[in-house]
Design an enzyme around this catalytic site. Structure first.
Site, mmCIF file in Angstrom:
data_model
loop_
_atom_site.group_PDB
_atom_site.id
_atom_site.type_symbol
_atom_site.label_atom_id
_atom_site.label_comp_id
_atom_site.label_asym_id
_atom_site.label_seq_id
_atom_site.Cartn_x
_atom_site.Cartn_y
_atom_site.Cartn_z
ATOM 1 N N LYS A 205 0.830 -1.211 0.000
ATOM 2 C CA LYS A 205 0.000 0.000 0.000
ATOM 3 C C LYS A 205 0.864 1.260 0.000
ATOM 4 O O LYS A 205 0.661 2.186 -0.794
ATOM 5 C CB LYS A 205 -0.929 0.015 1.216
ATOM 6 C CG LYS A 205 -1.665 1.317 1.433
ATOM 7 C CD LYS A 205 -2.616 1.676 0.296
ATOM 8 C CE LYS A 205 -3.213 3.049 0.491
ATOM 9 N NZ LYS A 205 -4.128 3.428 -0.595
ATOM 10 N N CYS B 44 -3.438 10.987 0.437
ATOM 11 C CA CYS B 44 -2.647 9.749 0.345
ATOM 12 C C CYS B 44 -1.214 10.000 -0.094
ATOM 13 O O CYS B 44 -0.260 9.648 0.587
ATOM 14 C CB CYS B 44 -3.295 8.811 -0.672
ATOM 15 S SG CYS B 44 -5.040 8.592 -0.449
HETATM 16 N N1 SAJ Z 1 -0.674 14.931 -9.606
HETATM 17 C C1 SAJ Z 1 0.297 15.514 -10.412
HETATM 18 N N2 SAJ Z 1 0.688 14.861 -11.535
HETATM 19 C C2 SAJ Z 1 0.156 13.656 -11.891
HETATM 20 C C3 SAJ Z 1 -0.822 13.072 -11.049
HETATM 21 C C4 SAJ Z 1 -1.221 13.730 -9.916
HETATM 22 O O1 SAJ Z 1 0.788 16.596 -10.128
HETATM 23 O O2 SAJ Z 1 0.525 13.122 -12.936
HETATM 24 C C5 SAJ Z 1 -1.093 15.626 -8.391
HETATM 25 C C6 SAJ Z 1 -2.562 15.969 -8.375
HETATM 26 O O3 SAJ Z 1 -2.776 17.249 -8.921
HETATM 27 C C7 SAJ Z 1 -2.890 15.927 -6.880
HETATM 28 C C8 SAJ Z 1 -1.947 14.870 -6.331
HETATM 29 O O4 SAJ Z 1 -0.907 14.730 -7.296
HETATM 30 O O5 SAJ Z 1 -2.606 17.173 -6.280
HETATM 31 C C9 SAJ Z 1 -2.594 13.514 -6.092
HETATM 32 O O6 SAJ Z 1 -3.290 13.185 -7.260
HETATM 33 P P1 SAJ Z 1 -3.751 11.642 -7.555
HETATM 34 O O7 SAJ Z 1 -4.207 11.616 -8.970
HETATM 35 O O8 SAJ Z 1 -2.699 10.718 -7.134
HETATM 36 O O9 SAJ Z 1 -5.072 11.467 -6.682
HETATM 37 P P2 SAJ Z 1 -5.236 10.949 -5.195
HETATM 38 O O10 SAJ Z 1 -4.459 11.723 -4.232
HETATM 39 O O11 SAJ Z 1 -6.700 10.862 -4.982
HETATM 40 O O12 SAJ Z 1 -4.587 9.501 -5.239
HETATM 41 C C10 SAJ Z 1 -5.407 8.389 -5.206
HETATM 42 C C11 SAJ Z 1 -4.571 7.255 -4.685
HETATM 43 N N3 SAJ Z 1 -5.454 6.199 -4.336
HETATM 44 C C12 SAJ Z 1 -5.316 5.606 -3.119
HETATM 45 O O13 SAJ Z 1 -4.431 5.886 -2.344
HETATM 46 C C13 SAJ Z 1 -6.303 4.575 -2.786
HETATM 47 C C14 SAJ Z 1 -3.566 6.788 -5.709
HETATM 48 O O14 SAJ Z 1 -3.035 5.530 -5.289
HETATM 49 C C15 SAJ Z 1 -4.183 6.606 -7.069
HETATM 50 O O15 SAJ Z 1 -3.151 6.252 -7.994
HETATM 51 C C16 SAJ Z 1 -4.819 7.906 -7.497
HETATM 52 O O16 SAJ Z 1 -5.880 8.174 -6.541
HETATM 53 C C17 SAJ Z 1 -5.404 7.803 -8.903
HETATM 54 O O17 SAJ Z 1 -4.755 7.111 -9.730
HETATM 55 O O18 SAJ Z 1 -6.418 8.453 -9.145
#
Ligand code: SAJ
Length: 454
Positions: A223, A277
Site C-alpha cells: 500500500k 494519500c
Molecule cells: N498529480 C500531479 N501529476 C500527476 C498526477 C497527480 O501533479 O501526474 C497531483 C494531483 O494534482 C494531486 C496529487 O498529485 O494534487 C494527487 O493526485 P492523484 O491523482 O494521485 O489522486 P489521489 O491523491 O486521490 O490519489 C489516489 C490514490 N489512491 C489511493 O491511495 C487509494 C492513488 O493511489 C491513485 O493512484 C490515485 O488516486 C489515482 O490514480 O487516481
C-alpha cells in the site's frame, strides 16, 4: 484456536462485523458489508456523526455516487448501526480498524494516537477467535509492532491463538468510494495463511476485483509503496519540467514524445501534490526503516513535489517583475484551491502552500474555486483588477476561459499556469506574459527554495 468456525460464520453471513472509524473509508466499507447481508456496527468517537448516520444520513462531504442511498437503505433495514460505545464490539467476530494515520509535518513520522486509542479501546472487548483487520494505511511493521502488542496486552489474548490479525489496505479515491471498494483489487495480508484465506472469503462478499493473499508486512509495504511509486513518478515529471524551463524546452511536448517510447509513461508535472494519500504514504513507507538505511529517492521526491507551490510563487514574482508590476497593492488571483481537478477536496492543497508563501512575500491574492466554498463565483469577476491569473488546478471550468476576456479584466496581463490550462504560445500571442511549469521560454526559471531541502 482454529479460524475455521469464523470462516463458517463468514460464509453463512452470521459473522457480526464491527468497523472502527466511520470516515470516507470506514463508512462505505461498513455499508457494503451490511448490504451484503452482514450485521454491522460502526464505532466513531464523534457522537454527532453517529447520530447523523443512525438517522440514515451520510456525513461524508462531496459527491459520492451511491453512498447516501446505500447508507439510508442499510440503516433502514437495521443491518448497519453506529455507536460511540466500544462494548458493542464484544459480539463482533470481525473488526475493521479504519482510523486516520497522519504523518507529522516536520518529523515525517506516523502519528498513531488514533490507532493506539482504537486498539486500547477494542482489546478488552475483543471476542475470542475474532479477526481484526487494519484497513488504515500504516507503516510496514505496524501490525506486528503496534497493533499486536496493544491487543495482546490490553486484552489478555495471544495472536493466532485467541485472535487473528489482518491487513487489507483500501484503494479508494474521493468521488469514487463505492465504485473503488467494489471494483479494485485488494491485498489480504494475514497473520497466518489461513487468516489470509478467511479474509478473501470475507472481502469476496463485496469486492469484484482480485483478492491476493499475503502476509502482514507485505500488505503494509504494497500500500505505501504503490503511493510512493506515484509520488516519485510525479516528482520525475516535475524535475524534468524544471530542466525544461531552464533550457528553453516545453515539458508538455517533451512528455508527449517521451511517452511514445515503449514502456515510458511520464506523468504530469504540475503546481504540487496534494490529497490525503500521496503526500503521506511515502513517509509511512520510509519510516519503516531506521536511518541506518539512508533512503535517497523517496524523501527527495517529497522535497521536489512539496517545492512546486513555492516554484509557482517564484514564477509569479518573476512575471510581476518582468511586467514591472511589483507594487504595494499588487494582487494575484489563485485559481483552484482543491487538491485535484473537478473535486471539492482541499486536503493538503498546494494552493494553501502558495497562499502562505504569497503572504510571506507580501503579495496580495484572492482565491477562486468553483468546487470549494467560500471561493465560488464568476471567475472573470474574481480576476478583475488582478495583476496575474494563477492556475493551480485544472478544473474543467477553467479550460474554456476566454483569453481575450481574461486580458480585458486583468490589470496586468499575466498568466502563471501550474497545470497547462493554456497553451503558452497562444497565451503569449494573446498579449499575456505567460509563465508555466515546464514552459521553457528561456526567460524565466524557478529555483527550489533551500529551506525545503530534505
Ligand atoms: N498529480 C500531479 N501529476 C500527476 C498526477 C497527480 O501533479 O501526474 C497531483 C494531483 O494534482 C494531486 C496529487 O498529485 O494534487 C494527487 O493526485 P492523484 O491523482 O494521485 O489522486 P489521489 O491523491 O486521490 O490519489 C489516489 C490514490 N489512491 C489511493 O491511495 C487509494 C492513488 O493511489 C491513485 O493512484 C490515485 O488516486 C489515482 O490514480 O487516481
Amino acid at each position: 484456536m482454529s479460524i475455521e468456525p469464523l470462516v463458517e460464520r463468514i460464509e453463512a453471513k452470521t459473522a457480526r462485523i464491527g468497523v472502527i472509524g466511520l470516515g470516507y473509508v470506514g463508512l462505505p466499507a461498513g455499508c457494503l458489508f451490511a448490504d451484503a447481508g452482514y450485521s454491522v456496527t460502526g464505532i466513531d468517537l464523534k457522537a454527532d456523526r453517529v447520530a447523523m448516520i443512525n438517522a440514515g444520513q451520510s456525513p461524508i462531504e462531496g459527491d459520492e455516487p451511491g453512498l447516501a442511498e446505500l447508507l439510508a437503505a442499510v440503516v433502514e433495514r437495521g443491518a448497519f448501526r453506529a455507536t460511540t460505545d466500544y462494548q458493542t464490539l464484544a459480539s463482533a467476530d470481525i473488526v475493521l480498524i479504519v482510523v486516520d494515520t497522519p504523518v507529522d509535518p516536520v518529523s515525517h513520522r506516523p502519528h498513531y494516537d488514533g490507532l493506539r486509542a482504537a486498539c486500547r479501546s477494542l482489546a478488552p472487548h475483543l471476542k475470542d477467535g475474532a479477526l481484526v483487520i487494519i484497513e488504515s494505511t500504516v507503516s510496514p511493521g505496524t501490525a506486528q509492532n503496534v497493533v499486536r502488542p496493544l491487543l495482546e496486552e490490553h486484552g489478555g489474548k495471544r495472536l493466532n491463538q485467541d485472535f487473528f490479525l489482518g491487513v487489507c489496505p483500501e484503494r479508494v479515491m474521493p468521488g469514487k468510494l463505492i465504485a473503488n471498494l467494489i471494483n479494485l483489487s485488494r491485498v489480504c495480508g494475514g497473520s497466518t495463511p489461513e487468516t489470509a484465506q478467511a479474509m478473501v472469503k470475507l472481502y469476496r462478499q463485496v469486492v469484484r476485483g482480485e483478492l491476493d493473499t499475503t502476509d502482514l508486512i507485505t500488505a503494509e509495504v504494497v500500500k505505501t509503496a504503490e503511493n510512493a511509486y506515484r509520488d516519485v513518478q510525479i516528482a520525475f515529471a516535475n524535475e524534468v519540467a524544471m530542466i525544461c524551463e531552464a533550457v528553453g524546452a516545453d515539458v508538455w511536448r517533451v512528455r508527449e514524445l517521451v511517452n511514445k517510447s515503449p514502456g515510458r509513461q511520464m506523468l504530469l508535472p504540475g503546481a504540487g501534490v496534494g490529497g490525503h494519500c500521496i503526500p503521506k504514504d511515502p513517509w509511512l513507507l520510509a519510516s519503516a526503516v531506521t536511518p541506518d538505511i539512508p533512503l535517497q529517492l523517496i524523501p527527495a521526491a517529497r522535497y521536489v513535489n512539496d517545492s512546486m507551490p513555492l516554484h509557482m510563487a517564484d514564477l509569479i514574482v518573476r512575471a510581476l517583475k518582468d511586467a514591472d508590476a511589483m507594487r504595494r497593492d499588487t494582487r494575484v488571483a489563485i485559481l483552484g484551491y482543491a487538491y485535484l481537478e473537478n473535486s471539492d477536496d482541499t486536503r493538503n492543497s498546494p494552493s494553501a502552500v502558495l497562499a502562505e508563501r504569497l503572504d510571506a512575500l507580501g503579495i496580495g491574492y484572492v482565491i477562486h474555486d468553483p468546487w470549494v466554498q467560500p471561493y465560488q463565483g464568476d471567475v472573470y469577476d474574481i480576476v478583475a483588477g488582478c495583476d496575474a491569473a494563477v492556475f493551480m488546478v485544472k478544473h474543467q471550468a477553467y479550460c474554456g476561459l476566454d483569453l481575450a476576456a481574461l486580458r480585458a479584466v486583468l490589470k496586468t496581463p499575466i498568466i502563471v499556469d501550474g497545470r497547462r490550462v493554456f497553451d503558452g504560445a497562444a497565451a503569449e500571442a494573446a498579449g499575456f506574459i505567460y509563465a508555466g511549469v515546464g514552459f521553457g521560454n528561456g526567460k524565466r526559471t524557478g529555483t527550489y527554495p533551500k529551506e525545503n531541502q530534505p
